[in-house]
Design an enzyme around this catalytic site. Structure first.
Site, PDB file in Angstrom:
ATOM      1  N   HIS A   1      -0.036  15.197  -7.757  1.00 40.92           N
ATOM      2  CA  HIS A   1      -0.702  14.044  -7.214  1.00 40.92           C
ATOM      3  C   HIS A   1      -1.505  14.450  -5.921  1.00 40.92           C
ATOM      4  CE1 HIS A   1      -1.072   9.710  -6.690  1.00 40.92           C
ATOM      5  NE2 HIS A   1      -1.296  10.070  -5.439  1.00 40.92           N
ATOM      6  N   GLU A   2      -0.779  14.884  -4.974  1.00 40.85           N
ATOM      7  CA  GLU A   2      -1.550  15.126  -3.533  1.00 40.85           C
ATOM      8  C   GLU A   2      -2.670  16.379  -3.912  1.00 40.85           C
ATOM      9  OE1 GLU A   2      -1.302  13.043  -1.280  1.00 40.85           O
ATOM     10  OE2 GLU A   2       0.364  12.158  -2.181  1.00 40.85           O
TER      11      GLU A   2
ATOM     12  N   HIS B   1      -5.691  14.848  -4.669  1.00 44.13           N
ATOM     13  CA  HIS B   1      -6.828  14.429  -3.655  1.00 44.13           C
ATOM     14  C   HIS B   1      -7.497  15.493  -2.820  1.00 44.13           C
ATOM     15  CE1 HIS B   1      -5.339  10.183  -4.052  1.00 44.13           C
ATOM     16  NE2 HIS B   1      -4.221  10.348  -3.656  1.00 44.13           N
TER      17      HIS B   1
ATOM     18  N   GLU C   1      -7.689   6.982  -6.561  1.00 48.68           N
ATOM     19  CA  GLU C   1      -6.428   7.580  -7.122  1.00 48.68           C
ATOM     20  C   GLU C   1      -6.845   8.434  -8.621  1.00 48.68           C
ATOM     21  OE1 GLU C   1      -3.710   8.027  -5.786  1.00 48.68           O
ATOM     22  OE2 GLU C   1      -4.185   6.921  -3.927  1.00 48.68           O
TER      23      GLU C   1
ATOM     24  N   HIS D   1       2.658  -7.347  -1.193  1.00 42.92           N
ATOM     25  CA  HIS D   1       1.601  -6.680  -1.625  1.00 42.92           C
ATOM     26  C   HIS D   1       0.273  -7.378  -1.388  1.00 42.92           C
ATOM     27  CE1 HIS D   1       3.804  -3.411  -3.246  1.00 42.92           C
ATOM     28  NE2 HIS D   1       2.701  -2.851  -3.298  1.00 42.92           N
TER      29      HIS D   1
ATOM     30  N   PHE E   1       0.220 -10.976  -0.034  1.00 48.05           N
ATOM     31  CA  PHE E   1       0.391 -12.048   1.275  1.00 48.05           C
ATOM     32  C   PHE E   1       0.724 -11.101   2.508  1.00 48.05           C
ATOM     33  CE2 PHE E   1       1.092 -14.653  -2.550  1.00 48.05           C
ATOM     34  CZ  PHE E   1      -0.272 -15.514  -2.538  1.00 48.05           C
TER      35      PHE E   1
ATOM     36  N   GLY F   1       0.253  -7.751   2.782  1.00 54.64           N
ATOM     37  CA  GLY F   1      -0.375  -6.371   2.941  1.00 54.64           C
ATOM     38  C   GLY F   1      -1.747  -6.290   2.343  1.00 54.64           C
ATOM     39  N   GLY F   2      -2.328  -5.278   2.097  1.00 54.86           N
ATOM     40  CA  GLY F   2      -3.710  -5.196   1.909  1.00 54.86           C
ATOM     41  C   GLY F   2      -4.038  -5.347   0.446  1.00 54.86           C
ATOM     42  N   TYR F   3      -3.450  -5.715  -0.440  1.00 57.28           N
ATOM     43  CA  TYR F   3      -3.733  -5.789  -1.824  1.00 57.28           C
ATOM     44  C   TYR F   3      -4.363  -7.101  -2.314  1.00 57.28           C
ATOM     45  CZ  TYR F   3      -2.595  -0.706  -2.607  1.00 57.28           C
ATOM     46  OH  TYR F   3      -2.417   0.520  -2.529  1.00 57.28           O
TER      47      TYR F   3
END
Ligand SMILES: [Zn+2]
Length: 687
Positions: free
Chosen positions: A469-470, A473, A494, A595, A597, A599-601
């Site tokens: 995965h990494e 990137h 992603e 996520h 409310f 966080g940033g999603y």
């Protein structure tokens, strides 16, 4: 370390001066904006700050943390001033007006567009009164989100239940019982304390006592819904303010604000994608639920399978499959791929087949086949003091055909408790730049156990997946011919990483990756089979839930409810439409949906699935074109298509709309068939 404060301080100062000079120049003549100048404006500070940040992640110390704390406010303020600069934003506006439309999209238009979009999203183009209101709303929203999050933590933390009768915990494995025991020395006798932590929730998978499962389940669905930690009003306030903010920024609703920085073109597109996927998944989830009902009937003559029974019987079902474990039904509010692929009994055994050195060598060799890049250890070429730890290695990446160097990366494999942050990540150290003539450098960081007592470092299946995965990137950062990972819409970031994960489950490669660290033997075929089978176990139910969360999130941000009751009603009716079995009427999971409310999603939960679809479809081309066959012809195709992937998705990075790049690779727009196939959903018909 003692250099951090004065060095960063003086870089902030010189950068601030350059910004002032530039702003004066642009006020006099907005057409003086020069993208090369913008690239170098704060480059020295950016690099120094990046290095400090990196060191803090991999080799932290109290001195370093103190130094960062001291200078961080100056850096943050400078960056905020830069992004809020009116003269610079206006100069981008006039540059946009002069760009020849006939040329279409290119690297320059992408940079200008994204600068303008960020400026619009921060309210720079609004009237002075509106700017004040925007600022006020943003502050209120940050306070409300913080409270929402704190309420969830406090409410969850406040719940507990003491069990004294061992019968109430029958079937729970010893390692869980030990964690629950009030007195660890008497973990077999009890009493035990139940709470709502992830590890305690695990027990619903094993606990034979139905009332205990029900108790935990019921407690888990009403978190932050009553009393002093009630999030009902907070939820309505957050949604209402987001709507107000969207309108002040010039958007119809907050879903459009979220979409502005993503590649999907409209809420309608996203909704239709999710709805189609949702019905497909719901069909599969119903079949899975029927299977569980039949099993519950067969094993325990249970006629009414309840929500607190599904995790338990799914676990039982998984035991009938070879060594497959399932994810928790209660904890999958958050993304839980990690636990989905976890092995219940024999993760220790699986690990014996993945010695890190072997995995790494096979993986690098595979990258040569797939993308035509050669990776060579060049640690010896560096001065030892350039490395922050003696175990860190440095690699050169060269084109396998021309031997021309392309990029390099640092590989930091081992955990250093106390000094290094947990987890795994890729960080860009130096970006490719034609103007600055720099080639990319990446940081690849993992947290594996170092070798000890003659045993080499062994990787879990999850570690291997993470490595792939990494590297996805890192490859997009390193193999770019233009803009790298900068400027890529975040619903597509992603794509290469999830694409790379697919290869772990490609049996011919999986076989090669394994070699028992003692016997030297490859993994038995039955174990390979169960690893691959585990990936799709219960995927219908899992996907249906994720789609339901995504659509509910979107719906709340497209037309915000005016009361908490209305929000709950919508949650209920959408659960009826998309889950195999609707939520219980008393379920208040929205009040702990961090996520979106806390966080940033917000209005972006769907992007997880979207990137998965893109990754599966990209991988699907290898399947469809016969590149996965273990023949000479298959190998040839693998190399050819892999190089095309490199030339498009990895090379183009953020220099054009990533969906266009995807089409360049796939020869057509995104299609969902490969994703359905990957999850085994294609056999089931939707509604
Ligand atoms: Zn990632």
């Amino acid at each position: 370390m003692q250099h951090v404060v004065p060095t960063v301080g003086s870089l902030v100062e010189s950068c601030a001066k350059r910004i002032t000079v530039l702003e004066d120049k642009l006020r006099a003549d907005p057409e003086m904006l020069d993208l090369n100048e913008m690239e170098t404006l704060c480059l020295d500070l950016g690099r120094a700050w990046g290095a400090v940040h990196h060191l803090n992640m991999v080799q932290s110390s109290s001195e370093l943390r103190d130094a960062i704390e001291q200078v961080q406010p100056q850096v943050v303020e400078l960056m905020a001033n830069l992004s809020q600069s009116e003269p610079i934003s206006k100069a981008y506006q006039s540059m946009a007006a002069t760009l020849p439309a006939a040329q279409g999209e290119n690297e320059v238009t992408r940079i200008v567009d994204s600068a303008l979009r960020d400026a619009k999203l921060s309210g720079i183009f609004a009237s002075p009164e509106d700017r004040e209101r925007i600022k006020k709303l943003q502050m209120e929203l940050s306070r409300l989100s913080h409270t929402f999050r704190s309420n969830v933590v406090a409410s969850r933390g406040a719940w507990s239940h003491t069990v004294t009768d061992p019968k109430d915990l029958a079937g729970v494995p010893d390692h869980l019982l030990k964690g629950l025991a009030v007195n660890p020395e008497q973990w077999q006798e009890g009493p035990w304390k139940l709470d709502l932590t992830q590890s305690c929730m695990e027990l619903v998978k094993y606990c034979q006592a139905r009332p205990t499962r029900e108790l935990l389940y019921r407690a888990s669905i009403v978190v932050a819904s009553t009393g002093e930690w009630d999030n009902s009003q907070g939820l309505v306030d957050i949604l209402q303010r987001r709507q107000d903010l969207a309108q002040l920024l010039g958007y119809g609703n907050y879903a459009d604000v979220s979409l502005a920085s993503k590649s999907a073109d409209s809420t309608a597109t996203v909704e239709s994608f999710l709805t189609a996927l949702g019905h497909k998944a719901q069909g599969a989830a119903r079949v899975e639920l029927e299977e569980l009902r039949a099993l519950a009937q067969e094993l325990d003559q249970l006629d009414d399978l309840k929500p607190w029974d599904t995790g338990y019987y799914a676990e039982k079902l998984s035991e009938s499959l070879p060594r497959v474990s399932t994810f928790s039904y209660l904890s999958d509010l958050c993304w839980s791929r990690a636990s989905k692929t976890k092995f219940k009994i024999n993760s220790a055994e699986v690990q014996q087949y993945f010695p890190a050195d072997h995995v790494m060598a096979v993986f690098f060799d595979f990258l040569t086949t797939l993308f035509g890049v050669r990776i060579q250890d060049a640690t010896a070429e560096l001065e030892p003091e350039t490395l922050w730890d003696p175990h860190v290695r440095y690699f050169q990446v060269a084109d396998a055909d021309s031997n021309k160097p392309i990029a390099s990366f640092f590989l930091d494999l081992y955990a250093r408790p106390g000094a290094k942050s947990p987890g795994a990540w890729m960080d860009n150290c130096v970006d490719r730049s034609a103007h600055l003539k720099t080639v990319p450098v990446a940081h690849m960081v993992l947290n594996l156990q170092p070798p000890s007592g003659g045993t080499p470092t062994l990787m879990s299946l999850r570690d291997v997946e993470t490595l792939f995965h990494e590297f996805g990137h890192a490859l997009q950062h390193m193999l770019t011919t233009v803009a790298g990972i900068n400027n890529i819409e975040w619903d597509v970031v992603e794509l290469p990483s999830q694409f790379m994960e697919n290869w772990v489950y490609h049996k011919p490669l999986l076989r090669r990756l394994t070699r028992h660290h003692e016997s030297g033997k490859p993994m038995p075929e039955s174990m390979i089979d169960s690893i691959v089978a585990a990936r799709t176990f219960m995927s219908g139910s899992f996907t249906a839930r994720q789609v339901f969360f995504s659509l509910l999130d979107l719906s709340l941000h497209v037309s915000p409810p005016t009361s908490a009751e209305e929000a709950v009603q919508r949650q209920q009716s959408m659960s009826e439409a998309f889950l195999a079995r609707p939520l219980l009427p008393e379920d208040r999971f929205l009040l702990q949906f961090l996520h979106i409310f806390g966080g940033g999603y917000a209005a972006g939960y769907w992007s997880y699935k979207w990137a998965e679809v893109l990754a599966a479809d990209a991988f699907g081309r290898f399947e469809e074109d016969g590149a996965l066959a273990e023949t000479a012809e298959g190998e040839r195709k693998l190399e050819a298509i892999g190089r095309e992937f490199r030339a498009t998705i990895l090379a183009q990075g953020g220099s054009q709309n990533p969906l266009r790049t995807f089409e360049d690779f796939r020869g057509r727009p995104v299609d969902y068939a490969a994703f359905y196939r990957q999850l085994n959903l294609d056999a089931t018909q939707g509604q």
